[in-house]
Design a protein around this motif. Structure first.
Motif, PDB file in Angstrom:
ATOM      1  N   GLY A  55       0.687  -1.178  -0.060  1.00  0.00           N
ATOM      2  CA  GLY A  55       0.142  -0.155  -0.052  1.00  0.00           C
ATOM      3  C   GLY A  55       0.967   1.174   0.041  1.00  0.00           C
ATOM      4  N   PHE A  56       0.249   2.273   0.492  1.00  0.00           N
ATOM      5  CA  PHE A  56       0.844   3.691   0.272  1.00  0.00           C
ATOM      6  C   PHE A  56       1.652   3.660   1.628  1.00  0.00           C
ATOM      7  CE2 PHE A  56      -2.578   4.355  -2.514  1.00  0.00           C
ATOM      8  CZ  PHE A  56      -2.328   5.106  -3.487  1.00  0.00           C
ATOM      9  N   ARG A  57       2.948   4.147   1.249  1.00  0.00           N
ATOM     10  CA  ARG A  57       3.897   4.565   2.263  1.00  0.00           C
ATOM     11  C   ARG A  57       4.725   5.909   2.045  1.00  0.00           C
ATOM     12  NH1 ARG A  57       2.597   1.412   6.519  1.00  0.00           N
ATOM     13  NH2 ARG A  57       4.453   1.726   7.235  1.00  0.00           N
ATOM     14  N   SER A  58       5.140   6.557   3.099  1.00  0.00           N
ATOM     15  CA  SER A  58       5.705   7.493   2.791  1.00  0.00           C
ATOM     16  C   SER A  58       7.274   7.318   2.889  1.00  0.00           C
ATOM     17  CB  SER A  58       5.539   8.594   4.117  1.00  0.00           C
ATOM     18  OG  SER A  58       4.325   8.999   4.114  1.00  0.00           O
ATOM     19  N   VAL A  59       7.890   7.862   2.039  1.00  0.00           N
ATOM     20  CA  VAL A  59       9.216   8.162   1.731  1.00  0.00           C
ATOM     21  C   VAL A  59       9.892   9.076   2.630  1.00  0.00           C
ATOM     22  CG1 VAL A  59      11.292   8.249   0.148  1.00  0.00           C
ATOM     23  CG2 VAL A  59       9.432   6.952  -0.285  1.00  0.00           C
ATOM     24  N   PHE A  60      10.895   8.736   3.494  1.00  0.00           N
ATOM     25  CA  PHE A  60      11.408   9.743   4.435  1.00  0.00           C
ATOM     26  C   PHE A  60      12.843   9.728   4.632  1.00  0.00           C
ATOM     27  CE2 PHE A  60       7.966   7.764   6.789  1.00  0.00           C
ATOM     28  CZ  PHE A  60       7.280   8.728   7.285  1.00  0.00           C
ATOM     29  N   ARG A  61      13.341  11.142   4.473  1.00  0.00           N
ATOM     30  CA  ARG A  61      14.869  11.277   4.549  1.00  0.00           C
ATOM     31  C   ARG A  61      15.461  11.029   6.069  1.00  0.00           C
ATOM     32  NH1 ARG A  61      18.752  12.589   1.009  1.00  0.00           N
ATOM     33  NH2 ARG A  61      17.516  13.753  -0.582  1.00  0.00           N
ATOM     34  N   GLY A  63      19.264  11.023   7.307  1.00  0.00           N
ATOM     35  CA  GLY A  63      20.382  11.734   7.160  1.00  0.00           C
ATOM     36  C   GLY A  63      20.574  11.728   5.588  1.00  0.00           C
ATOM     37  N   THR A  64      21.499  10.948   4.897  1.00  0.00           N
ATOM     38  CA  THR A  64      21.617  11.387   3.450  1.00  0.00           C
ATOM     39  C   THR A  64      21.137  10.217   2.594  1.00  0.00           C
ATOM     40  OG1 THR A  64      23.744  10.024   3.500  1.00  0.00           O
ATOM     41  CG2 THR A  64      23.815  12.352   3.666  1.00  0.00           C
ATOM     42  N   TYR A  65      20.230   9.556   3.354  1.00  0.00           N
ATOM     43  CA  TYR A  65      19.450   8.249   2.936  1.00  0.00           C
ATOM     44  C   TYR A  65      17.908   8.615   2.777  1.00  0.00           C
ATOM     45  CZ  TYR A  65      23.825   5.373   3.000  1.00  0.00           C
ATOM     46  OH  TYR A  65      24.965   4.899   2.931  1.00  0.00           O
ATOM     47  N   PHE A  66      17.299   7.953   1.978  1.00  0.00           N
ATOM     48  CA  PHE A  66      15.647   7.790   2.043  1.00  0.00           C
ATOM     49  C   PHE A  66      15.601   6.597   2.720  1.00  0.00           C
ATOM     50  CE2 PHE A  66      15.783  11.008  -1.277  1.00  0.00           C
ATOM     51  CZ  PHE A  66      15.013  11.803  -0.853  1.00  0.00           C
ATOM     52  N   ILE A  67      14.608   6.526   3.543  1.00  0.00           N
ATOM     53  CA  ILE A  67      14.151   4.977   3.990  1.00  0.00           C
ATOM     54  C   ILE A  67      12.531   4.966   3.885  1.00  0.00           C
ATOM     55  CG2 ILE A  67      15.777   5.151   5.788  1.00  0.00           C
ATOM     56  CD1 ILE A  67      13.538   5.756   7.865  1.00  0.00           C
ATOM     57  N   VAL A  68      12.186   3.638   3.681  1.00  0.00           N
ATOM     58  CA  VAL A  68      10.546   3.393   3.755  1.00  0.00           C
ATOM     59  C   VAL A  68      10.386   2.682   4.827  1.00  0.00           C
ATOM     60  CG1 VAL A  68       8.955   1.989   2.408  1.00  0.00           C
ATOM     61  CG2 VAL A  68      10.713   3.619   1.152  1.00  0.00           C
ATOM     62  N   THR A  69       9.483   2.783   5.625  1.00  0.00           N
ATOM     63  CA  THR A  69       9.080   1.791   6.761  1.00  0.00           C
ATOM     64  C   THR A  69       8.088   0.801   6.284  1.00  0.00           C
ATOM     65  OG1 THR A  69       7.274   3.412   7.649  1.00  0.00           O
ATOM     66  CG2 THR A  69       9.370   3.678   8.640  1.00  0.00           C
ATOM     67  N   LEU A  70       8.031  -0.308   6.994  1.00  0.00           N
ATOM     68  CA  LEU A  70       7.287  -1.463   6.400  1.00  0.00           C
ATOM     69  C   LEU A  70       6.130  -1.625   7.358  1.00  0.00           C
ATOM     70  CD1 LEU A  70      10.160  -3.744   5.661  1.00  0.00           C
ATOM     71  CD2 LEU A  70       8.883  -2.439   3.883  1.00  0.00           C
ATOM     72  N   PRO A  71       4.978  -2.182   6.856  1.00  0.00           N
ATOM     73  CA  PRO A  71       4.011  -2.169   7.822  1.00  0.00           C
ATOM     74  C   PRO A  71       3.992  -3.431   8.969  1.00  0.00           C
ATOM     75  CG  PRO A  71       3.381  -3.141   5.542  1.00  0.00           C
ATOM     76  CD  PRO A  71       4.597  -2.477   5.596  1.00  0.00           C
ATOM     77  N   ILE A  72       3.964  -3.007  10.401  1.00  0.00           N
ATOM     78  CA  ILE A  72       4.004  -3.886  11.198  1.00  0.00           C
ATOM     79  C   ILE A  72       3.173  -5.021  11.315  1.00  0.00           C
ATOM     80  CG2 ILE A  72       2.383  -2.792  12.965  1.00  0.00           C
ATOM     81  CD1 ILE A  72       5.975  -3.953  13.664  1.00  0.00           C
TER      82      ILE A  72
END
Length: 93
Positions: A55-61, A63-72
């Motif tokens: 589904g829809f997840r936010s992309v966060f910065r 530091g210098t990386y982007f991360i995507v959290t995964l649904p718990i």
């Protein structure tokens, strides 16, 4: 030019604990930074030749990386792939 669909192969599933909660996430390799933007993306995970829409997840910065959290709610899956590589398909709408 904005990319509307992006395939990111071989990202490792990681886990951290914060305030008694577990968070599963993946770092996006920096070579993809120029194609990403903040905001919501429709994400599909590919593991063992299976597509799992998360589904829809936010992309966060981070530091210098982007991360995507995964649904718990898919904890059982992330635990199985913790430290292993998965592929992501990101679609911007």
């Amino acid at each position: 030019m904005e990319i509307s669909k992006l395939v990111i192969p071989g990202v490792a599933v990681s886990k951290m604990r914060s305030g008694g909660k577990e968070v599963y996430y993946v770092y996006i390799p920096q070579r993809f930074n120029k194609y990403l933007s903040h905001g919501k993306w429709n994400i599909t995970v590919i593991v063992d030749d299976k597509e799992i829409p998360i589904g829809f997840r936010s992309v966060f910065r981070h530091g210098t990386y982007f991360i995507v959290t995964l649904p718990i709610n898919l904890r059982y899956l992330w635990e199985e792939y913790l430290g292993k590589e998965i592929d992501l398909v990101l679609e911007k709408f």
